[in-house]
Design an enzyme around this catalytic site. Structure first.
Site, PDB file in Angstrom:
ATOM      1  N   HIS A  20       0.852  -1.192   0.000  1.00  0.00           N
ATOM      2  CA  HIS A  20       0.000   0.000   0.000  1.00  0.00           C
ATOM      3  C   HIS A  20       0.892   1.247   0.000  1.00  0.00           C
ATOM      4  CE1 HIS A  20      -0.406   0.617   4.706  1.00  0.00           C
ATOM      5  NE2 HIS A  20       0.837   0.419   4.364  1.00  0.00           N
ATOM      6  N   CYS A  39       5.634   6.265   4.978  1.00  0.00           N
ATOM      7  CA  CYS A  39       4.528   5.492   4.394  1.00  0.00           C
ATOM      8  C   CYS A  39       3.989   6.178   3.137  1.00  0.00           C
ATOM      9  CB  CYS A  39       3.395   5.318   5.399  1.00  0.00           C
ATOM     10  SG  CYS A  39       3.887   4.352   6.829  1.00  0.00           S
ATOM     11  N   HIS A  45       5.045   0.460  -0.322  1.00  0.00           N
ATOM     12  CA  HIS A  45       5.811  -0.544   0.426  1.00  0.00           C
ATOM     13  C   HIS A  45       4.798  -1.629   0.792  1.00  0.00           C
ATOM     14  CE1 HIS A  45       3.914   2.089   3.331  1.00  0.00           C
ATOM     15  NE2 HIS A  45       3.950   1.092   4.170  1.00  0.00           N
ATOM     16  N   HIS A  47       3.455  -5.122   3.636  1.00  0.00           N
ATOM     17  CA  HIS A  47       3.471  -5.779   4.944  1.00  0.00           C
ATOM     18  C   HIS A  47       2.959  -7.217   4.822  1.00  0.00           C
ATOM     19  CE1 HIS A  47       4.162  -1.986   7.031  1.00  0.00           C
ATOM     20  NE2 HIS A  47       3.171  -1.432   6.368  1.00  0.00           N
ATOM     21  N   ASP A  85      -4.838 -10.860  -0.682  1.00  0.00           N
ATOM     22  CA  ASP A  85      -3.508 -11.482  -0.646  1.00  0.00           C
ATOM     23  C   ASP A  85      -2.719 -11.222  -1.931  1.00  0.00           C
ATOM     24  OD1 ASP A  85      -1.370 -12.922   0.339  1.00  0.00           O
ATOM     25  OD2 ASP A  85      -2.124 -14.833  -0.418  1.00  0.00           O
ATOM     26  N   HIS A  86      -1.478 -10.753  -1.746  1.00  0.00           N
ATOM     27  CA  HIS A  86      -0.569 -10.456  -2.855  1.00  0.00           C
ATOM     28  C   HIS A  86      -1.128  -9.374  -3.777  1.00  0.00           C
ATOM     29  CE1 HIS A  86       1.691 -13.818  -1.344  1.00  0.00           C
ATOM     30  NE2 HIS A  86       2.683 -13.500  -2.143  1.00  0.00           N
ATOM     31  N   GLU A 129      -0.338  -5.145  11.567  1.00  0.00           N
ATOM     32  CA  GLU A 129       0.377  -4.647  10.392  1.00  0.00           C
ATOM     33  C   GLU A 129       1.856  -5.036  10.472  1.00  0.00           C
ATOM     34  OE1 GLU A 129       0.056  -0.383   8.224  1.00  0.00           O
ATOM     35  OE2 GLU A 129       1.061  -0.349  10.155  1.00  0.00           O
TER      36      GLU A 129
END
Lengths: 139, 139, 139, 139, 139, 139
Positions: A20, A39, A45, A47, A85-86, A129
């Site tokens: 995100h 951020c 970047h 998580h 996811d991904h 996170e």
């Protein structure tokens, strides 16, 4: 006379990896950097997110269970993991009109369960996170 | 018509290492050993403490955040980590008149946040003394 | 004028290893497989269970403690660990008339503390079955 | 006669969050999806990476240390964390000519330490991509 | 003809809490602060230490074990935990002539096992000082 | 002139839950209790086992990978998880002639990978029985 079944709570954890970028279109660049710090880096970047869903209900006197984990896992896989996811959260419809902070992600996940999962009462959703940060939402 | 912003909870974890000795001046040596066991050893011992501060508030409709983590981290660093990290708790002013148990440490940390941190509502403070022991305090 | 002592919460974790088989005599084999999935495999399987007991009470003004951990540990060892550690849950009297799901195990452990542990108020019992699953019970 | 100082090993862990997309320009889209699966999703995803650097050396007879942690941390912060934390790995010069798999990331980090850190012997670098995956490199 | 028994490695973890102060009498105060940083604070601090002992040996064809864990645990309890748990390392005879860094602590623990534990081959000793720091020693 | 590809190591973790009883038919009951302690309880007990497989190989210059994780996961699922997950180890053919200690389980898993997995070099297999115990095997 019957005795009410005891109410137990079940927490189930799921994991997904996503990227995100925290950036608010209503702010200029300087303000974005001030509010979101690193951020706000332009290319984003990511998580490893951990989601814990807490549900509750009477423990069935015959099965000894609050709810069928297969049903809960199938719902979470279809509605949460497949979606997030991904993925790059910024590109998803859920985050067209709101910044994909983990606060907002947590609330989105809560709403998905609230709307579609009825096999047990939804207590709360928690999203971790990083090992330092976690968020919880309940209505 | 406006809709109230949803309230989310944020948990943030900090780590510090400190030593302490559990010893009550009002008790004689035998009673101290009975009450505190090996925690009463005369030269003290220590722990890696983990503090989790849980705060909450409306998720800002523009930023998507409960509060600015930079502000929270700066407060925790100045008021908690600088004070307790790599210190002997028994030598600090906070523990001149009370035993530095983790119960009392947890309450002290809660009070520091309650008094000085106003960027979000303080829900509770949790201190983990070891992987087996944790303490929580909320008013 | 006296000030009421602050109420703190203490969480203490214990570990044991046990086996169980989820099987309900009131169901036929097909229904058992449907309800319990691989947890119904005929020879059972097992887990490393983690129990967290959360108790609370006023922090004693002299000792700085909610309760004596030695007393809590002695109770947990005698009443919980000795009973469940390295056991097959299905063979224990507690599970003659109910399936040894972790929901029921959690409630059993809660009841043991509720009935016999009076050194602090019992808040809740939490049992982690795996890193993905946890259960909580409180009255 | 002098006795050689004993050689001890020191492992130090650092954390950063980054995003990446696994995609090889030499392959067509179908082949990329086959090789990288969901890691090839067009907008990327991300991870919380943990880096463990293991170094070794004689334990200094006076200080009792293998190396000065301040020096190690300063090097890691300047050369690793500043470069990778909250970044999209695909946009960095290190990954212009190679895919930012965690294997390649691990080797890059090893090379940075090998080239610039001389306060102790470099044993190996380990990068954990998730709780399920880790990579190690040593020459 | 007999086949040699396979050699397996067993890692066993123990925990203790202790305090220490890093201070070298051969240095003046300024030099001590420079070398040890906040670990030189005059009243000391402390940690939850985790010790992992790794031993190895042929897996006994009858018992299926490398060594009797009861023997290993009894040795570790008597020689390591009783000595170090809830102690101030600086006050122990082992650290009269050397600074109680975790490097030196790790080597001391290795030597205790090397000298007195003969039920299996000693591979190495690892001491984790915090979640960020670990030390290993082997001859 | 070509440069040899660097060799990296990949560790992948899998989880399963199983039960076992440590009991040696060649021993009488008293000797079994002496050797295995509470692990000899007649109805067995169980664990959440974690298996870490470490493999290595040259990092492919094009894909940047040691081996295809899909292939590794498919092998582990078919040959390890399907066989051991939610099973009673004592009832499996692997443990008809040997005690299902975690040493023997670790060696069995190593042999399964050694015999059937050829997409990368097998370095070692590690099995964690609890948070306190781990076993490793390599040839």
């Amino acid at each position: 006379m019957t005795v009410a079944a005891p109410i137990a709570h079940l927490g189930r954890r799921y994991h997904f990896a996503a990227s995100h970028r925290l950036h608010c279109d209503a702010y200029d660049d300087a303000r974005n950097r001030e509010v979101y710090g690193k951020c706000n880096h332009p290319h984003g970047h990511g998580h490893n997110y951990t989601v814990e869903v807490m549900v509750s209900g009477p423990v069935d006197a015959v099965t000894g269970m609050v709810c069928d984990l297969t049903v809960l896992d199938a719902f979470a896989t279809e509605k949460i993991l497949t979606k997030f996811d991904h993925m790059n959260l910024n590109t998803l419809p859920e985050f067209v009109n709101q910044v994909p902070t983990t606060e907002n992600l947590c609330i989105e996940i809560y709403r998905v369960f609230k709307e579609g999962f009825h096999a047990a009462r939804l207590d709360r959703v928690r999203v971790e996170e990083t090992g330092k940060n976690s968020f919880e939402y309940a209505e």
